[in-house]
Motif scaffolding. Sequence first.
Motif, short mmCIF file in Angstrom:
data_model
loop_
_atom_site.label_atom_id
_atom_site.label_comp_id
_atom_site.label_asym_id
_atom_site.label_seq_id
_atom_site.Cartn_x
_atom_site.Cartn_y
_atom_site.Cartn_z
N ARG A 59 54.00 6.59 12.40
CA ARG A 59 53.23 6.88 13.63
C ARG A 59 54.09 6.81 14.88
O ARG A 59 53.62 6.37 15.93
CB ARG A 59 52.05 5.91 13.79
N GLN A 60 55.37 7.24 14.76
CA GLN A 60 56.21 7.21 15.96
C GLN A 60 55.74 8.24 16.98
O GLN A 60 55.98 8.10 18.18
CB GLN A 60 57.70 7.37 15.62
N ALA A 61 55.07 9.31 16.50
CA ALA A 61 54.37 10.22 17.40
C ALA A 61 52.95 9.68 17.47
O ALA A 61 52.20 9.77 16.51
CB ALA A 61 54.37 11.63 16.83
N PHE A 87 52.16 11.50 24.77
CA PHE A 87 51.36 11.92 23.62
C PHE A 87 49.89 12.02 24.04
O PHE A 87 49.21 13.01 23.78
CB PHE A 87 51.53 10.90 22.48
N ARG A 133 47.33 15.21 23.83
CA ARG A 133 46.16 15.07 22.97
C ARG A 133 44.84 15.19 23.73
O ARG A 133 43.84 15.65 23.19
CB ARG A 133 46.22 13.73 22.22
N PHE A 179 41.75 17.09 17.96
CA PHE A 179 42.85 16.61 17.11
C PHE A 179 43.32 17.66 16.09
O PHE A 179 44.50 17.95 15.99
CB PHE A 179 42.44 15.32 16.38
N ILE A 186 59.31 12.54 11.82
CA ILE A 186 58.30 12.95 10.85
C ILE A 186 57.41 13.97 11.53
O ILE A 186 57.03 13.78 12.69
CB ILE A 186 57.51 11.73 10.30
N SER A 242 51.29 15.78 12.02
CA SER A 242 50.22 16.46 11.28
C SER A 242 49.26 15.37 10.82
O SER A 242 49.25 14.29 11.42
CB SER A 242 50.79 17.22 10.09
N ASP A 243 48.49 15.60 9.80
CA ASP A 243 47.64 14.54 9.26
C ASP A 243 47.45 14.75 7.76
O ASP A 243 47.54 15.89 7.28
CB ASP A 243 46.27 14.50 9.95
N ILE A 244 47.18 13.66 7.05
CA ILE A 244 46.99 13.80 5.60
C ILE A 244 45.70 14.57 5.27
O ILE A 244 45.57 15.12 4.19
CB ILE A 244 46.99 12.43 4.87
N MET A 286 37.83 14.84 13.88
CA MET A 286 38.37 13.56 14.36
C MET A 286 37.53 13.14 15.54
O MET A 286 37.59 13.76 16.61
CB MET A 286 39.84 13.75 14.77
N TYR A 309 39.00 9.23 0.95
CA TYR A 309 38.45 9.81 2.18
C TYR A 309 37.37 10.86 1.88
O TYR A 309 36.36 10.94 2.56
CB TYR A 309 39.54 10.47 3.03
N PHE A 349 52.11 9.24 1.20
CA PHE A 349 51.37 8.07 1.69
C PHE A 349 50.21 7.73 0.75
O PHE A 349 49.21 8.45 0.71
CB PHE A 349 50.75 8.37 3.06
N SER A 367 48.06 5.23 1.17
CA SER A 367 47.66 4.19 2.13
C SER A 367 46.56 3.29 1.58
O SER A 367 46.40 2.16 2.03
CB SER A 367 47.20 4.83 3.43
N HIS A 377 53.77 -0.63 8.50
CA HIS A 377 52.73 0.38 8.62
C HIS A 377 52.90 1.00 10.00
O HIS A 377 53.90 0.73 10.66
CB HIS A 377 51.33 -0.22 8.42
O1 1CP Z 1 54.32 10.07 13.79
C1 1CP Z 1 53.75 10.17 12.70
O2 1CP Z 1 53.61 9.22 11.90
C2 1CP Z 1 53.31 11.56 12.26
C3 1CP Z 1 51.96 11.86 12.25
C4 1CP Z 1 50.90 11.29 11.33
C5 1CP Z 1 50.95 10.83 10.00
C6 1CP Z 1 52.18 10.64 9.12
C7 1CP Z 1 49.55 11.24 11.73
C8 1CP Z 1 49.03 11.63 13.06
N1 1CP Z 1 48.80 10.86 10.65
C9 1CP Z 1 49.62 10.58 9.59
C10 1CP Z 1 49.22 10.19 8.24
C11 1CP Z 1 47.90 9.58 8.03
N2 1CP Z 1 46.67 9.98 8.53
C12 1CP Z 1 47.67 8.52 7.14
C13 1CP Z 1 48.72 7.89 6.29
C14 1CP Z 1 49.46 6.86 7.06
C15 1CP Z 1 48.68 5.62 7.34
O3 1CP Z 1 48.37 4.90 6.38
O4 1CP Z 1 48.39 5.38 8.52
C16 1CP Z 1 46.29 8.24 7.14
C17 1CP Z 1 45.57 7.17 6.36
C18 1CP Z 1 45.66 9.16 8.03
C19 1CP Z 1 44.23 9.27 8.33
C20 1CP Z 1 44.00 9.05 9.76
N3 1CP Z 1 44.31 9.96 10.71
C21 1CP Z 1 43.52 7.88 10.39
C22 1CP Z 1 43.09 6.59 9.69
C23 1CP Z 1 41.63 6.45 9.68
C24 1CP Z 1 41.12 5.28 8.88
O5 1CP Z 1 40.63 4.32 9.50
O6 1CP Z 1 41.16 5.31 7.64
C25 1CP Z 1 43.50 8.13 11.76
C26 1CP Z 1 43.04 7.22 12.86
C27 1CP Z 1 44.03 9.45 11.95
C28 1CP Z 1 44.26 10.14 13.25
C29 1CP Z 1 45.66 10.30 13.62
N4 1CP Z 1 46.60 10.96 12.85
C30 1CP Z 1 47.80 10.97 13.51
C31 1CP Z 1 47.61 10.27 14.76
C32 1CP Z 1 48.69 10.08 15.79
C33 1CP Z 1 46.28 9.86 14.81
C34 1CP Z 1 45.61 9.09 15.95
C35 1CP Z 1 44.46 9.81 16.55
C36 1CP Z 1 44.65 10.61 17.79
O7 1CP Z 1 45.72 10.93 18.27
O8 1CP Z 1 43.60 10.95 18.35
#
Ligand code: 1CP
Length: 368
Positions: free
Chosen positions: A38-40, A47, A51, A56, A83, A86-88, A101, A165, A218, A220, A339
């Motif tokens: 989540r570095q982005a 960011f 956004r 999203f 990285i 995107s999103d999973i 989202m 999910y 992932f 997760s 994480h």
């Molecule tokens: O910088 C990076 O890491 C790249 C971008 C990235 C990645 C690798 C995002 C953007 N999502 C992910 C993977 C992801 N998405 C995972 C696997 C990693 C982990 O365990 O965190 C999972 C479980 C998700 C699902 C997801 N997407 C959640 C979790 C929800 C939950 O409670 O189960 C959430 C909150 C998101 C939204 C999301 N995806 C990415 C970002 C930056 C965000 C935040 C929301 C936003 O910007 O509005």
Amino acid sequence: MSKNDVILPKDFPELKNDTFLRAARGEEPEHVPVWCMRQAGRYLPEFREIRAKKDFFDTCRSPEDCCELTLQPLRRFPFDASIIFSDILVIPQAMGMDVQMLTGKGPTFTDPLKEPEDLQRLKANVDVNKELDYVFKAITLTRHKIEGKVPLIGFTGAPWTLMSYMIEGGGSTTHSKAKRWLYRHPESSHMLLKMLTDVIVEYLLGQVAAGAQALQVFESHAGILGPVEFKEFSLPYLRDIARRVKDRLKEKGQDVPMIVFAKDAHYALEELSASHYEVVGLDWTMDPRSARERTGGKVSLQGNMDPCALYAPKELISDIVKKMLEGFGTRGYIANLGHGLYPDMDPENVAAFVDAVHRHSKLAVKQA
Ligand code: 1CP
């Protein structure tokens, strides 16, 4: 870039910093490479600004936005890898499910899977080049725009995490709806996991063809499974993904390091280190020295500072990083958090983390 420019997955700029790729292959570069999950993300004001303008998943579907969000952290910190933003959950979408989202709620499925008959609603043969083409375009564009500074990692959610999910319909603390399937409908569960695996394999290969230089899977939600369920419903699919991706890449004379991050699957560390992945990612609950012993030099390790340690004062972050490096050693090691970063984290402390990894590991490599 003008919308008419054609960006092709070739003639990429030469890679200038390969410390991440070398560490993934078990080598000892001049310093330990570091990046953050989540570095982005929302801890960066730039960011939040991008956004705020768009939904999203519309952002995920814009290669230009994904490229910009991927590059943002690299402008601030000397990370050794990036990285793709995107999103999973783009995979369930590609299979025909609607996911939104929602602010304050996170990912939300309009119509989650309830009973095994619902599997018929999913697209059987997903053409990833059509449905997920926007991710491939984002990767190709970013590979060009990153100018060879650091490698670009592609990623996917693992089958069990995506399945959970798709059944829960969003985040969950118990995952009881998804686990109910495992106990009540094991055959349909395997059918769904197999369907997901097939899409994931094509998706990862598409990412490499588009320019991804490493791949992270992932899992997760591994921790919600016990060791027995993990071995039945997660591990075989994780292994199948790595084996099939590697075999297909080999046919083309390609080889891309793969990372498996199965959060909270400490009970399966031995199995994960014998699963065809070059790198095993660790969450913060695992002790570095015992992880090294249990994986017996078979794989490189990635992780695992507690993300909450970034709330500590900078001097303490430096001490924590030093101890982590002593535990893992400097060979075959990629520093990361256990994480993702949280939205309220201070970018200055992320800078302190990256600096501490570079500073302490350079010294350690020199002294060895
Ligand atoms: O910088 C990076 O890491 C790249 C971008 C990235 C990645 C690798 C995002 C953007 N999502 C992910 C993977 C992801 N998405 C995972 C696997 C990693 C982990 O365990 O965190 C999972 C479980 C998700 C699902 C997801 N997407 C959640 C979790 C929800 C939950 O409670 O189960 C959430 C909150 C998101 C939204 C999301 N995806 C990415 C970002 C930056 C965000 C935040 C929301 C936003 O910007 O509005």
